[in-house]
Design an enzyme around this catalytic site. Structure first.
Site, PDB file in Angstrom:
ATOM      1  N   ASN A  37      28.885  52.819  68.592  1.00 11.13           N
ATOM      2  CA  ASN A  37      30.104  52.078  68.926  1.00 11.13           C
ATOM      3  C   ASN A  37      31.308  52.683  68.209  1.00 11.13           C
ATOM      4  OD1 ASN A  37      28.839  51.014  66.582  1.00 11.13           O
ATOM      5  ND2 ASN A  37      29.932  49.081  66.760  1.00 11.13           N
ATOM      6  N   GLU A  45      35.150  51.731  67.501  1.00  7.49           N
ATOM      7  CA  GLU A  45      36.118  50.619  67.587  1.00  7.49           C
ATOM      8  C   GLU A  45      37.560  51.119  67.513  1.00  7.49           C
ATOM      9  OE1 GLU A  45      34.815  47.727  64.691  1.00  7.49           O
ATOM     10  OE2 GLU A  45      33.095  47.169  65.941  1.00  7.49           O
ATOM     11  N   CYS A  82      31.350  50.466  73.360  1.00  5.73           N
ATOM     12  CA  CYS A  82      29.988  50.177  72.879  1.00  5.73           C
ATOM     13  C   CYS A  82      29.182  51.469  72.771  1.00  5.73           C
ATOM     14  CB  CYS A  82      29.275  49.254  73.859  1.00  5.73           C
ATOM     15  SG  CYS A  82      29.873  47.557  73.843  1.00  5.73           S
ATOM     16  N   GLU A  87      26.260  52.108  73.914  1.00  2.00           N
ATOM     17  CA  GLU A  87      25.613  52.473  75.186  1.00  2.00           C
ATOM     18  C   GLU A  87      26.604  53.196  76.092  1.00  2.00           C
ATOM     19  OE1 GLU A  87      25.778  49.565  73.693  1.00  2.00           O
ATOM     20  OE2 GLU A  87      24.011  48.314  74.020  1.00  2.00           O
ATOM     21  N   CYS A 103      25.155  44.472  75.785  1.00  2.00           N
ATOM     22  CA  CYS A 103      26.072  43.439  76.285  1.00  2.00           C
ATOM     23  C   CYS A 103      26.156  43.505  77.812  1.00  2.00           C
ATOM     24  CB  CYS A 103      27.465  43.630  75.673  1.00  2.00           C
ATOM     25  SG  CYS A 103      28.420  44.968  76.405  1.00  2.00           S
ATOM     26  N   CYS A 139      27.721  46.685  79.302  1.00  2.24           N
ATOM     27  CA  CYS A 139      26.829  47.851  79.178  1.00  2.24           C
ATOM     28  C   CYS A 139      25.654  47.752  80.136  1.00  2.24           C
ATOM     29  CB  CYS A 139      26.367  48.028  77.743  1.00  2.24           C
ATOM     30  SG  CYS A 139      27.730  48.616  76.719  1.00  2.24           S
TER      31      CYS A 139
HETATM   32  N1  THU Z   1      28.543  46.596  70.712  1.00  2.00           N
HETATM   33  C1  THU Z   1      27.854  47.686  71.190  1.00  2.00           C
HETATM   34  O1  THU Z   1      28.066  48.811  70.728  1.00  2.00           O
HETATM   35  N2  THU Z   1      26.957  47.499  72.169  1.00  2.00           N
HETATM   36  C2  THU Z   1      26.672  46.295  72.736  1.00  2.00           C
HETATM   37  O2  THU Z   1      25.881  46.240  73.673  1.00  2.00           O
HETATM   38  C3  THU Z   1      27.299  45.087  72.228  1.00  2.00           C
HETATM   39  C4  THU Z   1      28.360  45.265  71.204  1.00  2.00           C
HETATM   40  C5  THU Z   1      29.534  46.793  69.642  1.00  2.00           C
HETATM   41  C6  THU Z   1      30.940  46.491  70.025  1.00  2.00           C
HETATM   42  C7  THU Z   1      31.573  46.265  68.678  1.00  2.00           C
HETATM   43  O3  THU Z   1      31.969  47.504  68.134  1.00  2.00           O
HETATM   44  C8  THU Z   1      30.445  45.717  67.822  1.00  2.00           C
HETATM   45  O4  THU Z   1      29.254  45.912  68.566  1.00  2.00           O
HETATM   46  C9  THU Z   1      30.576  44.259  67.471  1.00  2.00           C
HETATM   47  O5  THU Z   1      30.754  43.484  68.595  1.00  2.00           O
END
Ligand code: THU
Length: 158
Positions: free
Chosen positions: A62, A64, A73, A75, A112, A115
């Site tokens: 991930n 940010e 994310c 994925e 999520c 994704c």
């Molecule tokens: N996140 C992912 O990388 N993948 C997911 O499927 C769900 C959420 C990340 C987004 C954010 O950087 C962190 O998790 C907290 O929500």
């Protein structure tokens, strides 16, 4: 009126050692990538590792942004890398794992909703199921044979 009975089979492994060696290696690759996560805002590292049909493993984490919705994310990061560098190669499996700066995650974390749709697009594009392997920092591992198990009745467009 008829009813559609949608069944989902999630295989549950006691820990990562209980996986087939190939799957354990993929999960290990995801764990090894966790520190590439750029997550200063959530302190929640997520890593995804994919196994391509040519045997190659790619990882993503991930990424940010101070403007939160801009973040990507794990994925999505790895699928974009696959699409950019291996546009004609199918993805066979994806392992997802996490590490939280706020406490031990001892149960599997699943992709999520956005994704799930991203992974579904990849399955459709190559007409090839993607097995999803999910784990927290410790504990049980969940595995499903296709993203369709996590996203029944997915949106698609011709
Ligand atoms: N996140 C992912 O990388 N993948 C997911 O499927 C769900 C959420 C990340 C987004 C954010 O950087 C962190 O998790 C907290 O929500």
């Amino acid at each position: 009126m008829t009813e559609l009975d949608i069944n989902v089979k999630v295989r549950v492994f006691e820990n990562m050692k209980a996986l087939e060696p190939k799957d354990e290696a993929l999960l290990q690759a995801a764990k090894g990538a966790l520190n590439n996560s750029y997550s200063p805002y959530s302190s929640f590292k997520v890593a995804a590792a994919v196994l391509l049909e040519n045997g190659e493993i790619l990882t993503g984490t991930n990424q940010e942004n101070a403007s939160y919705p801009v973040g990507i994310c794990a994925e999505g990061t790895v699928l974009s890398a696959v699409s950019a560098m291996h546009p004609n190669v199918a993805v066979k499996k994806m392992a997802v794992t996490v590490k939280s700066g706020k406490g031990l995650v001892s149960s599997p974390v699943a992709p999520c909703g956005i994704c799930r749709q991203r992974i579904y697009e990849y399955e459709m594009r190559f007409n090839s199921d993607i097995e999803i392997i999910m784990m927290g920092e410790e504990g049980e591992v969940y595995a499903v044979k296709s993203i369709k198990d996590l996203l029944p009745l997915a949106f698609f467009k011709m």
